[in-house]
Design a protein around this motif. Structure first.
Motif, PDB file in Angstrom:
ATOM      1  N   VAL A 164       0.881  -1.153   0.000  1.00 31.02           N
ATOM      2  CA  VAL A 164       0.000   0.000   0.000  1.00 31.02           C
ATOM      3  C   VAL A 164       0.924   1.209   0.000  1.00 31.02           C
ATOM      4  CG1 VAL A 164      -1.891   1.209   1.117  1.00 31.02           C
ATOM      5  CG2 VAL A 164      -1.738  -1.283   1.299  1.00 31.02           C
ATOM      6  N   ILE A 165       0.876   1.978  -1.088  1.00 35.97           N
ATOM      7  CA  ILE A 165       1.765   3.117  -1.267  1.00 35.97           C
ATOM      8  C   ILE A 165       0.925   4.384  -1.173  1.00 35.97           C
ATOM      9  CG2 ILE A 165       3.387   4.249  -2.827  1.00 35.97           C
ATOM     10  CD1 ILE A 165       3.828   1.412  -4.079  1.00 35.97           C
ATOM     11  N   PHE A 166       1.217   5.189  -0.159  1.00 36.72           N
ATOM     12  CA  PHE A 166       0.525   6.456   0.033  1.00 36.72           C
ATOM     13  C   PHE A 166       1.416   7.579  -0.483  1.00 36.72           C
ATOM     14  CE2 PHE A 166      -1.078   3.676   3.329  1.00 36.72           C
ATOM     15  CZ  PHE A 166      -2.439   3.949   3.374  1.00 36.72           C
ATOM     16  N   VAL A 167       0.904   8.388  -1.401  1.00 39.23           N
ATOM     17  CA  VAL A 167       1.607   9.582  -1.855  1.00 39.23           C
ATOM     18  C   VAL A 167       0.700  10.749  -1.501  1.00 39.23           C
ATOM     19  CG1 VAL A 167       2.589  10.828  -3.807  1.00 39.23           C
ATOM     20  CG2 VAL A 167       2.758   8.327  -3.706  1.00 39.23           C
ATOM     21  N   ASN A 168       1.160  11.565  -0.550  1.00 35.42           N
ATOM     22  CA  ASN A 168       0.346  12.684  -0.044  1.00 35.42           C
ATOM     23  C   ASN A 168      -1.040  12.195   0.389  1.00 35.42           C
ATOM     24  OD1 ASN A 168       2.454  14.530  -0.555  1.00 35.42           O
ATOM     25  ND2 ASN A 168       1.838  14.653  -2.688  1.00 35.42           N
ATOM     26  N   ASP A 169      -1.047  11.094   1.141  1.00 38.98           N
ATOM     27  CA  ASP A 169      -2.254  10.487   1.734  1.00 38.98           C
ATOM     28  C   ASP A 169      -3.186   9.813   0.728  1.00 38.98           C
ATOM     29  OD1 ASP A 169      -1.512  11.231   4.375  1.00 38.98           O
ATOM     30  OD2 ASP A 169      -2.341  13.235   4.048  1.00 38.98           O
ATOM     31  N   VAL A 170      -2.794   9.685  -0.527  1.00 35.91           N
ATOM     32  CA  VAL A 170      -3.616   8.991  -1.526  1.00 35.91           C
ATOM     33  C   VAL A 170      -3.035   7.584  -1.709  1.00 35.91           C
ATOM     34  CG1 VAL A 170      -4.436   8.982  -3.904  1.00 35.91           C
ATOM     35  CG2 VAL A 170      -4.190  11.151  -2.676  1.00 35.91           C
ATOM     36  N   PRO A 171      -3.819   6.539  -1.377  1.00 37.15           N
ATOM     37  CA  PRO A 171      -3.281   5.182  -1.445  1.00 37.15           C
ATOM     38  C   PRO A 171      -3.374   4.544  -2.834  1.00 37.15           C
ATOM     39  CG  PRO A 171      -5.476   5.124  -0.524  1.00 37.15           C
ATOM     40  CD  PRO A 171      -5.139   6.580  -0.754  1.00 37.15           C
ATOM     41  N   THR A 172      -2.389   3.711  -3.135  1.00 34.40           N
ATOM     42  CA  THR A 172      -2.374   2.856  -4.317  1.00 34.40           C
ATOM     43  C   THR A 172      -1.951   1.475  -3.832  1.00 34.40           C
ATOM     44  OG1 THR A 172      -1.695   4.689  -5.738  1.00 34.40           O
ATOM     45  CG2 THR A 172      -1.331   2.478  -6.590  1.00 34.40           C
ATOM     46  N   VAL A 173      -2.605   0.443  -4.322  1.00 35.11           N
ATOM     47  CA  VAL A 173      -2.258  -0.926  -3.937  1.00 35.11           C
ATOM     48  C   VAL A 173      -1.512  -1.584  -5.091  1.00 35.11           C
ATOM     49  CG1 VAL A 173      -3.156  -3.174  -3.228  1.00 35.11           C
ATOM     50  CG2 VAL A 173      -4.244  -1.073  -2.397  1.00 35.11           C
ATOM     51  N   GLU A 174      -0.380  -2.190  -4.769  1.00 34.50           N
ATOM     52  CA  GLU A 174       0.434  -2.906  -5.743  1.00 34.50           C
ATOM     53  C   GLU A 174       0.744  -4.288  -5.181  1.00 34.50           C
ATOM     54  OE1 GLU A 174       1.189  -1.721  -8.686  1.00 34.50           O
ATOM     55  OE2 GLU A 174       0.801   0.412  -8.440  1.00 34.50           O
ATOM     56  N   LYS A 175       1.285  -5.162  -6.019  1.00 28.91           N
ATOM     57  CA  LYS A 175       1.671  -6.502  -5.596  1.00 28.91           C
ATOM     58  C   LYS A 175       3.109  -6.740  -6.020  1.00 28.91           C
ATOM     59  CE  LYS A 175       0.030 -10.621  -4.171  1.00 28.91           C
ATOM     60  NZ  LYS A 175      -0.503 -10.842  -2.857  1.00 28.91           N
ATOM     61  N   ALA A 176       3.935  -7.233  -5.089  1.00 23.99           N
ATOM     62  CA  ALA A 176       5.309  -7.603  -5.434  1.00 23.99           C
ATOM     63  C   ALA A 176       5.279  -8.897  -6.249  1.00 23.99           C
ATOM     64  CB  ALA A 176       6.137  -7.791  -4.170  1.00 23.99           C
ATOM     65  N   ASP A 177       6.262  -9.055  -7.113  1.00 24.89           N
ATOM     66  CA  ASP A 177       6.319 -10.285  -7.905  1.00 24.89           C
ATOM     67  C   ASP A 177       6.919 -11.429  -7.083  1.00 24.89           C
ATOM     68  OD1 ASP A 177       9.115  -9.974  -7.965  1.00 24.89           O
ATOM     69  OD2 ASP A 177       9.137  -9.199 -10.016  1.00 24.89           O
ATOM     70  N   SER A 178       7.126 -12.564  -7.710  1.00 29.74           N
ATOM     71  CA  SER A 178       7.613 -13.749  -6.994  1.00 29.74           C
ATOM     72  C   SER A 178       9.041 -13.589  -6.492  1.00 29.74           C
ATOM     73  CB  SER A 178       7.502 -14.989  -7.887  1.00 29.74           C
ATOM     74  OG  SER A 178       8.273 -14.818  -9.059  1.00 29.74           O
ATOM     75  N   SER A 179       9.754 -12.553  -6.975  1.00 32.59           N
ATOM     76  CA  SER A 179      11.093 -12.244  -6.466  1.00 32.59           C
ATOM     77  C   SER A 179      11.062 -11.124  -5.430  1.00 32.59           C
ATOM     78  CB  SER A 179      12.012 -11.836  -7.617  1.00 32.59           C
ATOM     79  OG  SER A 179      12.155 -12.899  -8.534  1.00 32.59           O
ATOM     80  N   GLY A 180       9.888 -10.523  -5.219  1.00 35.37           N
ATOM     81  CA  GLY A 180       9.748  -9.437  -4.251  1.00 35.37           C
ATOM     82  C   GLY A 180       9.898  -8.050  -4.836  1.00 35.37           C
ATOM     83  N   ASN A 181      10.084  -7.945  -6.156  1.00 34.20           N
ATOM     84  CA  ASN A 181      10.246  -6.630  -6.799  1.00 34.20           C
ATOM     85  C   ASN A 181       8.900  -5.959  -6.997  1.00 34.20           C
ATOM     86  OD1 ASN A 181      13.118  -6.936  -7.222  1.00 34.20           O
ATOM     87  ND2 ASN A 181      12.565  -8.454  -8.758  1.00 34.20           N
ATOM     88  N   PHE A 182       8.881  -4.633  -6.843  1.00 34.51           N
ATOM     89  CA  PHE A 182       7.662  -3.877  -7.106  1.00 34.51           C
ATOM     90  C   PHE A 182       8.008  -2.534  -7.722  1.00 34.51           C
ATOM     91  CE2 PHE A 182       8.932  -2.493  -2.889  1.00 34.51           C
ATOM     92  CZ  PHE A 182       8.702  -1.134  -2.893  1.00 34.51           C
ATOM     93  N   ALA A 183       7.004  -1.943  -8.398  1.00 32.86           N
ATOM     94  CA  ALA A 183       7.189  -0.630  -9.016  1.00 32.86           C
ATOM     95  C   ALA A 183       5.833   0.057  -9.105  1.00 32.86           C
ATOM     96  CB  ALA A 183       7.804  -0.763 -10.404  1.00 32.86           C
ATOM     97  N   SER A 184       5.857   1.367  -8.938  1.00 33.16           N
ATOM     98  CA  SER A 184       4.658   2.181  -9.061  1.00 33.16           C
ATOM     99  C   SER A 184       5.088   3.561  -9.546  1.00 33.16           C
ATOM    100  CB  SER A 184       3.944   2.289  -7.713  1.00 33.16           C
ATOM    101  OG  SER A 184       2.752   3.023  -7.821  1.00 33.16           O
ATOM    102  N   SER A 185       4.264   4.193 -10.367  1.00 33.22           N
ATOM    103  CA  SER A 185       4.560   5.536 -10.865  1.00 33.22           C
ATOM    104  C   SER A 185       3.512   6.507 -10.346  1.00 33.22           C
ATOM    105  CB  SER A 185       4.565   5.558 -12.388  1.00 33.22           C
ATOM    106  OG  SER A 185       5.586   4.724 -12.875  1.00 33.22           O
ATOM    107  N   THR A 186       3.937   7.747 -10.139  1.00 34.43           N
ATOM    108  CA  THR A 186       3.018   8.767  -9.649  1.00 34.43           C
ATOM    109  C   THR A 186       3.446  10.126 -10.181  1.00 34.43           C
ATOM    110  OG1 THR A 186       1.910   9.603  -7.662  1.00 34.43           O
ATOM    111  CG2 THR A 186       4.281   9.229  -7.496  1.00 34.43           C
ATOM    112  N   THR A 187       2.556  11.089 -10.090  1.00 37.92           N
ATOM    113  CA  THR A 187       2.876  12.474 -10.407  1.00 37.92           C
ATOM    114  C   THR A 187       2.860  13.258  -9.106  1.00 37.92           C
ATOM    115  OG1 THR A 187       1.869  12.270 -12.585  1.00 37.92           O
ATOM    116  CG2 THR A 187       2.196  14.501 -11.753  1.00 37.92           C
ATOM    117  N   LEU A 188       3.963  13.919  -8.814  1.00 42.73           N
ATOM    118  CA  LEU A 188       4.108  14.647  -7.555  1.00 42.73           C
ATOM    119  C   LEU A 188       3.600  16.074  -7.677  1.00 42.73           C
ATOM    120  CD1 LEU A 188       7.715  13.461  -6.657  1.00 42.73           C
ATOM    121  CD2 LEU A 188       5.534  12.497  -5.889  1.00 42.73           C
ATOM    122  N   GLN A 189       3.325  16.682  -6.540  1.00 42.99           N
ATOM    123  CA  GLN A 189       2.939  18.081  -6.461  1.00 42.99           C
ATOM    124  C   GLN A 189       4.194  18.934  -6.290  1.00 42.99           C
ATOM    125  OE1 GLN A 189       0.412  18.299  -3.018  1.00 42.99           O
ATOM    126  NE2 GLN A 189      -1.096  16.888  -3.848  1.00 42.99           N
TER     127      GLN A 189
END
Length: 76
Positions: free
Chosen positions: A24-49
């Motif tokens: 659960v990735i919160f950017v400025n209190d806005v949550p996004t849910v992601e899943k790590a792969d079978s090796s534990g790697n994860f990635a998410s993109s966002t636009t910052l203020q």
């Protein structure tokens, strides 16, 4: 790195955690849910203020254990 300063508003959050963990990735209190792969790697993109942006990454493994990291990125 904490308190990273950058001009670009596009930002990628990447890392490694437990395999298949839920993130659960919160950017400025806005949550996004992601899943790590079978090796534990994860990635998410966002636009910052402009100014400081607080990111909290919570990794929850299959046993329900939670690890949390907080970082600040400043867009100038």
């Amino acid at each position: 790195a904490d308190e990273l300063i950058q001009a670009n508003r596009d930002f990628s959050i990447t890392g490694t955690t437990e395999p298949n963990a839920t993130l659960v990735i919160f950017v400025n209190d806005v949550p996004t849910v992601e899943k790590a792969d079978s090796s534990g790697n994860f990635a998410s993109s966002t636009t910052l203020q402009a100014g400081p942006n607080t990111m909290i990454v919570q990794a929850i493994d299959e046993d329900g254990n939670v690890v949390e990291e907080t970082r600040t990125v400043i867009v100038s």
